[in-house]
Each structure stands twice: as C-alpha cells, then as structure tokens.
Write a protein that holds these residues in place. Structure first.
Motif, PDB file in Angstrom:
ATOM      1  N   LEU A 141      -9.578 -21.097  67.075  1.00  0.00           N
ATOM      2  CA  LEU A 141      -9.861 -21.722  65.779  1.00  0.00           C
ATOM      3  C   LEU A 141      -9.672 -20.727  64.643  1.00  0.00           C
TER       4      LEU A 141
ATOM      5  N   THR B   1      -7.652 -34.273  66.557  1.00  0.00           N
ATOM      6  CA  THR B   1      -8.028 -32.977  65.999  1.00  0.00           C
ATOM      7  C   THR B   1      -8.855 -33.166  64.735  1.00  0.00           C
TER       8      THR B   1
ATOM      9  N   LEU C 283     -12.565 -31.721  64.440  1.00  0.00           N
ATOM     10  CA  LEU C 283     -12.912 -30.751  63.406  1.00  0.00           C
ATOM     11  C   LEU C 283     -14.018 -31.281  62.504  1.00  0.00           C
TER      12      LEU C 283
END
Length: 145
Positions: free
Chosen positions: A16, A133, A137
């Motif tokens: 990340l 994603t 997130l």
C-alpha cells in the motif's frame, strides 16, 4: 524449499505504501502539468467544493490531516488564489473556506487528467478489480484502528 517466484507478495502495508507513493508522484506530475495543482491541493479543493464554507478544522478531518498541515495547505491555496478564507460567522477563532473562480477553473482543468488516470487504473485492475479496490480502500479509510 523456497517460495515460488509467482507467489503473491502479501506484505499489504508495504505494498500500500509503495502503491500510494507511485500513484501520488505520478498524479502530482500530471496534475501540475494539467491544472497547476498537486493531489493534496486537489483533495482540498474537492472538499471545499463539496462543502462551501467548510472550516479548516472540518477540512483537516475530511482529509485525515493534522490542523497544522491544513494551515499550510490553506495558505498555499489562498496565496494561489484558489480559495478564499473568511472569518466564521459565529466562531471567533474559526475561518471558513470557499472556492474562487480560479479554484473552480483548476478543478475543471484537472478533471480530464483525473478521468484519464482512472481509466488507466481501470485498465490495469479491470472493472471488477477497480471497483473492488475502491470498496476495500474505503473500508480501510473508515476502519477504526
């Protein structure tokens, strides 16, 4: 016996961090070229656009930054003529922020680059990966660590 070369790297935090750095530096370069603003400034401008009259304290919470960092960011935005800063109508120590015409124009100039960047990410991740994603997130951002 060693791990296969194709084994996925599961050091999520490390990945990340690397991805965020790569994406931020690439996006910063493109946004500066397209609209004269950085990703940090873009995030602040979107927050001010979404909530006209937002206070610096509210902006700090929205962006997940310390108030001291937002003070510097707001100073750069006002110096560039992208936002105005005025006394809060009822809180004597607070200020409210609003977009200027120049700030609105910077967001308009940035939008094609944002769209292009998202299209490239969608091409890399695929439609499902892109959406997944984004959801993942968002969960991480909201996670109460």
């Amino acid at each position: 016996m060693s791990e296969p070369a194709a084994e996925a790297d599961l050091r999520l935090y490390f990945l990340l961090q690397r991805a965020a750095h790569h994406l931020r530096t690439t996006a910063d370069r493109r946004l500066v070229d397209a609209a004269g603003i950085t990703t940090a400034q873009l995030g602040a401008l979107f927050a001010v656009q979404d909530r006209p009259g937002i206070t610096q304290q509210q902006l700090a919470r929205t962006l997940g930054l310390r108030e001291s960092a937002v003070t510097g960011l707001v100073t750069r935005l006002t110096t560039a003529g992208l936002v105005t800063k005025q006394a809060h109508p009822s809180e004597h120590r607070a200020v409210v922020l609003d977009l200027t015409d120049t700030g609105t124009a910077a967001l308009r100039a940035a939008q094609p680059e944002i769209d292009r960047f998202n299209a490239e990410l969608r091409a890399v991740l695929g439609d499902d990966g892109f959406a997944g994603t984004a959801v993942a997130l968002r969960r991480l951002v909201e996670w109460g660590v």
